[in-house]
Design an enzyme around this catalytic site. Structure first.
Site, PDB file in Angstrom:
ATOM      1  N   GLU A  13      17.540 -53.213   2.848  1.00 23.48           N
ATOM      2  CA  GLU A  13      17.278 -54.657   2.846  1.00 23.48           C
ATOM      3  C   GLU A  13      15.807 -54.877   2.490  1.00 23.48           C
ATOM      4  OE1 GLU A  13      18.171 -58.525   5.719  1.00 23.48           O
ATOM      5  OE2 GLU A  13      19.418 -56.737   5.875  1.00 23.48           O
ATOM      6  N   ARG A  95      16.384 -56.976  18.152  1.00 23.61           N
ATOM      7  CA  ARG A  95      15.484 -56.363  17.184  1.00 23.61           C
ATOM      8  C   ARG A  95      15.060 -57.395  16.159  1.00 23.61           C
ATOM      9  NH1 ARG A  95      17.851 -55.871  12.263  1.00 23.61           N
ATOM     10  NH2 ARG A  95      20.117 -55.527  12.102  1.00 23.61           N
ATOM     11  N   ASN A  97      14.502 -58.633  12.263  1.00 23.08           N
ATOM     12  CA  ASN A  97      15.324 -58.518  11.066  1.00 23.08           C
ATOM     13  C   ASN A  97      14.478 -58.846   9.840  1.00 23.08           C
ATOM     14  OD1 ASN A  97      18.019 -57.825  10.175  1.00 23.08           O
ATOM     15  ND2 ASN A  97      18.313 -59.965   9.606  1.00 23.08           N
ATOM     16  N   GLU A 116      24.860 -59.270  18.322  1.00 22.77           N
ATOM     17  CA  GLU A 116      25.044 -60.543  17.612  1.00 22.77           C
ATOM     18  C   GLU A 116      25.431 -61.671  18.557  1.00 22.77           C
ATOM     19  OE1 GLU A 116      27.462 -60.030  14.114  1.00 22.77           O
ATOM     20  OE2 GLU A 116      26.414 -58.180  13.542  1.00 22.77           O
ATOM     21  N   ASN A 143      18.076 -64.547   8.616  1.00 19.08           N
ATOM     22  CA  ASN A 143      17.781 -63.932   7.323  1.00 19.08           C
ATOM     23  C   ASN A 143      16.973 -64.875   6.454  1.00 19.08           C
ATOM     24  OD1 ASN A 143      18.646 -61.140   6.659  1.00 19.08           O
ATOM     25  ND2 ASN A 143      20.560 -61.850   7.590  1.00 19.08           N
ATOM     26  N   ASP A 191      22.868 -63.749   3.199  1.00 19.84           N
ATOM     27  CA  ASP A 191      21.913 -62.754   3.688  1.00 19.84           C
ATOM     28  C   ASP A 191      20.551 -63.014   3.036  1.00 19.84           C
ATOM     29  OD1 ASP A 191      20.755 -60.153   4.588  1.00 19.84           O
ATOM     30  OD2 ASP A 191      22.815 -59.689   5.090  1.00 19.84           O
TER      31      ASP A 191
END
Length: 278
Positions: A13, A95, A97, A116, A143, A191
């Site tokens: 990513e 965490r 992202n 999630e 995101n 995303d």
């Protein structure tokens, strides 16, 4: 479509164009990579997840990063200098992202719960003095963000909820002025994103095997098929659309799942903005 890096990455990513080369992370394995002249090189291997990085202005080889539970400065030797451990005291494990710098050099990054949990994620802004401020909450999987070249508009996705929102931003202060729904994706999950020089938003569609390109008014202009079920981020540079993908969670990943791929496109975006410390 060409394979740029066939690494079999769990969760590649954060594709960014930095100093003439592609940089990306493998989030769950905590690794930072660069691609130069067709060769992939490991730049850092951390013992915490690594969500995204941005270069630090005036400090070659140094990065600001969304890592583990917070925001840190990453040295070339792999040492982390923490600015804030934002999610250490969360009720469930979380965490960091995705993240990126705005055109003014502030670093924005989001968080999520490992399981999630709905609404457990937030979006944070790191200013030039190193202070970190929570600017949005109640997001499940944060995101983006992605910014227009003038820094006046920001896009943020909640991948789990399927929405992308747009925000008016004060470029001088980084304050959010307004928030609107941009689009909702019902058949997959939005995303990572980037905005090109024409103001079009390019979005990697996790679960949709595609990248979608939207006009500033949210009209869908183009959909590009990707040979992987889980595209995660996009980068526009050197006449190419680069797409990172993930194989995490797939019981039967194909060869291209977990790879970085590219194809030529008639679109360009600014290179990654560096973090500008005071």
């Amino acid at each position: 479509m060409k394979t740029v890096s066939a690494g079999g990455y769990r969760l590649a990513e954060g594709a960014r164009w930095v100093a003439g080369r592609l940089v990306f992370v493998d989030i769950l394995d905590g690794r930072l990579y660069e691609v130069v002249d067709g060769h992939t090189r490991l730049l850092a291997d951390l013992d915490v997840p690594l969500g995204a990085v941005a270069p630090v202005e005036g400090s070659p080889g140094r990065w600001i990063c969304a890592a583990g539970t917070g925001i840190a400065l990453l040295d070339a030797d792999g040492r982390l200098d923490w600015l804030a451990r934002l999610e250490d005291d969360a009720p469930q494990p979380r965490r960091m992202n995705d993240g990126v710098c705005d055109p003014s050099g502030r670093f924005w990054a989001g968080s999520m719960a490992y399981d999630e949990t709905p609404g457990a994620g937030s979006l944070y802004r790191t200013d030039a003095d190193g202070s970190v401020t929570r600017v949005l909450d109640s997001i499940t999987i944060t995101n983006g963000p992605a910014f227009t070249a003038d820094g006046r508009r920001m896009y943020v996705a909640d991948s789990a909820a399927g929405w992308i929102h747009e925000f008016d931003i004060d470029p001088a202060s980084g304050e959010i002025l307004d928030r609107r729904e941009f689009t909702v994706i019902d058949d997959a999950n939005p995303d990572g994103m980037i905005v090109d020089l024409e103001g079009r938003l390019w979005n990697a569609v996790w679960g949709g095997s595609a990248v979608r390109c939207y006009a500033p008014d949210a009209t869908l202009l183009r959909e590009i098929e990707v040979p992987a079920r889980q595209p995660t981020s996009v980068c526009l540079a050197d006449g190419q659309l680069f797409v990172t993908t993930a194989r995490d969670g797939l019981s039967d990943p194909a060869e291209t799942e977990g790879a970085v791929v590219s194809l030529p496109v008639d679109a360009q975006a600014p290179p990654a903005t560096a973090y500008r410390p005071a």
